[in-house]
Write a protein that holds these residues in place. Structure first.
Motif, PDB file in Angstrom:
ATOM      1  N   ALA A  76       1.911   5.151   0.194  1.00 11.29           N
ATOM      2  CA  ALA A  76       0.384   4.555   0.648  1.00 11.29           C
ATOM      3  C   ALA A  76       0.419   2.713  -0.252  1.00 11.29           C
ATOM      4  O   ALA A  76       0.603   3.082  -0.872  1.00 11.29           O
ATOM      5  N   PRO A  77       0.156   1.835   1.192  1.00 15.80           N
ATOM      6  CA  PRO A  77       0.202   0.451   0.039  1.00 15.80           C
ATOM      7  C   PRO A  77      -0.835   0.676  -0.458  1.00 15.80           C
ATOM      8  O   PRO A  77      -0.268  -0.871  -1.598  1.00 15.80           O
ATOM      9  N   ASP A  78      -2.037   1.331  -0.343  1.00 14.46           N
ATOM     10  CA  ASP A  78      -2.873   0.720  -1.772  1.00 14.46           C
ATOM     11  C   ASP A  78      -2.626   2.268  -3.139  1.00 14.46           C
ATOM     12  O   ASP A  78      -3.408   2.646  -3.365  1.00 14.46           O
ATOM     13  N   PHE A  79      -1.670   2.747  -2.592  1.00 16.62           N
ATOM     14  CA  PHE A  79      -1.979   4.017  -4.095  1.00 16.62           C
ATOM     15  C   PHE A  79      -2.301   4.237  -4.902  1.00 16.62           C
ATOM     16  O   PHE A  79      -2.376   5.217  -6.008  1.00 16.62           O
ATOM     17  N   ASP A  80      -2.233   3.206  -5.945  1.00 23.31           N
ATOM     18  CA  ASP A  80      -2.055   2.346  -6.985  1.00 23.31           C
ATOM     19  C   ASP A  80      -3.468   2.859  -7.157  1.00 23.31           C
ATOM     20  O   ASP A  80      -4.452   2.522  -8.831  1.00 23.31           O
ATOM     21  N   ARG A  81      -4.574   2.149  -6.212  1.00 21.69           N
ATOM     22  CA  ARG A  81      -6.239   2.983  -6.368  1.00 21.69           C
ATOM     23  C   ARG A  81      -6.231   4.299  -6.395  1.00 21.69           C
ATOM     24  O   ARG A  81      -7.529   4.884  -6.957  1.00 21.69           O
ATOM     25  N   HIS A  82      -5.636   4.952  -5.856  1.00 23.77           N
ATOM     26  CA  HIS A  82      -6.214   6.448  -7.113  1.00 23.77           C
ATOM     27  C   HIS A  82      -6.669   6.540  -8.369  1.00 23.77           C
ATOM     28  O   HIS A  82      -5.356   5.941  -9.564  1.00 23.77           O
ATOM     29  N   ALA A  84      -6.249   8.629 -10.640  1.00 23.98           N
ATOM     30  CA  ALA A  84      -4.791   9.081 -11.884  1.00 23.98           C
ATOM     31  C   ALA A  84      -3.281   8.404 -11.698  1.00 23.98           C
ATOM     32  O   ALA A  84      -2.984   7.935 -12.722  1.00 23.98           O
ATOM     33  N   ILE A  85      -3.388   7.999 -10.775  1.00 18.96           N
ATOM     34  CA  ILE A  85      -2.260   6.938 -10.853  1.00 18.96           C
ATOM     35  C   ILE A  85      -2.239   5.747 -11.468  1.00 18.96           C
ATOM     36  O   ILE A  85      -1.862   5.197 -12.599  1.00 18.96           O
ATOM     37  N   HIS A  86      -3.433   5.178 -11.356  1.00 22.81           N
ATOM     38  CA  HIS A  86      -4.244   4.035 -11.852  1.00 22.81           C
ATOM     39  C   HIS A  86      -3.831   4.297 -13.236  1.00 22.81           C
ATOM     40  O   HIS A  86      -4.364   3.257 -14.003  1.00 22.81           O
ATOM     41  N   ALA A  87      -4.694   5.524 -14.182  1.00 23.25           N
ATOM     42  CA  ALA A  87      -4.813   5.675 -14.912  1.00 23.25           C
ATOM     43  C   ALA A  87      -3.608   5.373 -15.654  1.00 23.25           C
ATOM     44  O   ALA A  87      -3.659   4.853 -17.258  1.00 23.25           O
ATOM     45  N   LEU A  88      -2.150   5.606 -14.823  1.00 21.27           N
ATOM     46  CA  LEU A  88      -1.136   5.819 -15.928  1.00 21.27           C
ATOM     47  C   LEU A  88      -0.721   4.454 -15.556  1.00 21.27           C
ATOM     48  O   LEU A  88      -0.164   4.221 -16.478  1.00 21.27           O
ATOM     49  N   LEU A 103       4.648   8.384 -13.648  1.00 20.57           N
ATOM     50  CA  LEU A 103       3.623   8.728 -12.470  1.00 20.57           C
ATOM     51  C   LEU A 103       5.179   9.904 -11.896  1.00 20.57           C
ATOM     52  O   LEU A 103       3.593  11.143 -11.204  1.00 20.57           O
ATOM     53  N   THR A 104       5.771   9.985 -11.921  1.00 21.38           N
ATOM     54  CA  THR A 104       5.927  11.077 -10.936  1.00 21.38           C
ATOM     55  C   THR A 104       6.545  12.524 -12.228  1.00 21.38           C
ATOM     56  O   THR A 104       6.747  13.489 -11.829  1.00 21.38           O
TER      57      THR A 104
END
Length: 228
Positions: A76-82, A84-88, A103-104
Motif C-alpha cells: 500500500a502506498p501508505d503502508f507505514d500508517r498501520h 503495528a508497522i509504524h511502531a517498528l 517488519l517481515t
C-alpha cells in the motif's frame, strides 16, 4: 593529486540519486502491473515522495530506501500508517537499517493484509511520516505535493475544510475519495461540482461514490495530466 570540489560531489550525488530513482521506476513498472500504465516521469516523481518519507524514518542505505518504496507498490502506498508497522519503523531499540527486515520477520501476515485493505493512493504524496496527523492535515500535505501550483490556495484557512465538508455531504467518506474531491476543487474551482459542465453527468446518484472517485481521477489525468 586529484581534488574533487564540493560542487562536484553534489553533482555526483544528484546523478546517483537520479539513477537510483530511474532503476526503482523501471523495476516497479515491470513487477507491479498497476503501475505499468504510468509514465516514467510521473512514477519517478511519486518515488521521490516515497524516498523522502523513507528518509524521514532515518533510512539512508539504498537497499533500505528501495525496499520501503517497493513495499509502497506491493502492499500500500501508505503502508507505514498501520500502527503495528509504524511502531517498528520508529522503534529506537532497533538499528535503523534493520527495521525493515524486522517488519517481515516479526509481523504476522494479517498485518500486511490489513494495510493492503486500507490502501490509499494518497500515500504516494505523503513525503513525511503522517502517522500522527489527522485526516485534514494529511490531505493538505498530500495536496501540496500533488498540485504544487495550487499551494497558495491551500493557505486560505477555510478552503480545505469547506471542500471536505462538501465531499462528505456527497457521500465521499474515505480519505482517498475526499483527497480526490478536494484536488478537483483546487484545480477546477471551489464549486466545481456545480459549475463544471461535465460534473452533473459524473456526480450522479446513478454511480457509486467509488465510480465517481475513479472518474474524477480520470478527468484530472485527461485535463491536466495529474495522476492521483
Amino acid at each position: 593529486m586529484l581534488t574533487i570540489q564540493p560542487h562536484q560531489l553534489s553533482l555526483l550525488d544528484q546523478h546517483q540519486e537520479q539513477r537510483f530513482r530511474t532503476t526503482l521506476c523501471r523495476h516497479i513498472q515491470q513487477t507491479y502491473p498497476a503501475y505499468a500504465r504510468l509514465s516514467p516521469i510521473t512514477l519517478t516523481r511519486l518515488i521521490g515522495f516515497g524516498l523522502a518519507r523513507a528518509r524521514c524514518y532515518g533510512l539512508t542505505w539504498q537497499a533500505s530506501l528501495g525496499s520501503f518504496v517497493y513495499l509502497m507498490a506491493a502492499v500500500a502506498p501508505d503502508f507505514d500508517r498501520h500502527p503495528a508497522i509504524h511502531a517498528l519503523l520508529v522503534n529506537t531499540a532497533l538499528p535503523v537499517e534493520g527495521r525493515l527486515a524486522a517488519l517481515t520477520e516479526r509481523l504476522p501476515p494479517g498485518v500486511w493484509t490489513e494495510a493492503s485493505r486500507a490502501a490509499g493512493t494518497i500515500g504516494w504524496f505523503l513525503s513525511q511520516d503522517s502517522f500522527g496527523l489527522d485526516r485534514p492535515a494529511r490531505i493538505a500535505l498530500a495536496l501540496a505535493n500533488a498540485l504544487p501550483d495550487s499551494a497558495a490556495l491551500l493557505e486560505e484557512e477555510a478552503l480545505l475544510p469547506r471542500a471536505l465538508k462538501r465531499a462528505e455531504t456527497r457521500g465521499f467518506l474515505s480519505e482517498d475519495a475526499q483527497f480526490v474531491f478536494a484536488a478537483c476543487g483546487l484545480h477546477y474551482g471551489e464549486q466545481f461540482e456545480h459549475q463544471a459542465p461535465w460534473a452533473k453527468g459524473l456526480l450522479t446518484p446513478a454511480l457509486t461514490v467509488e465510480a465517481q472517485t475513479a472518474l474524477l481521477r480520470v478527468r484530472l489525468a485527461l485535463d491536466a495530466g495529474i495522476w492521483l
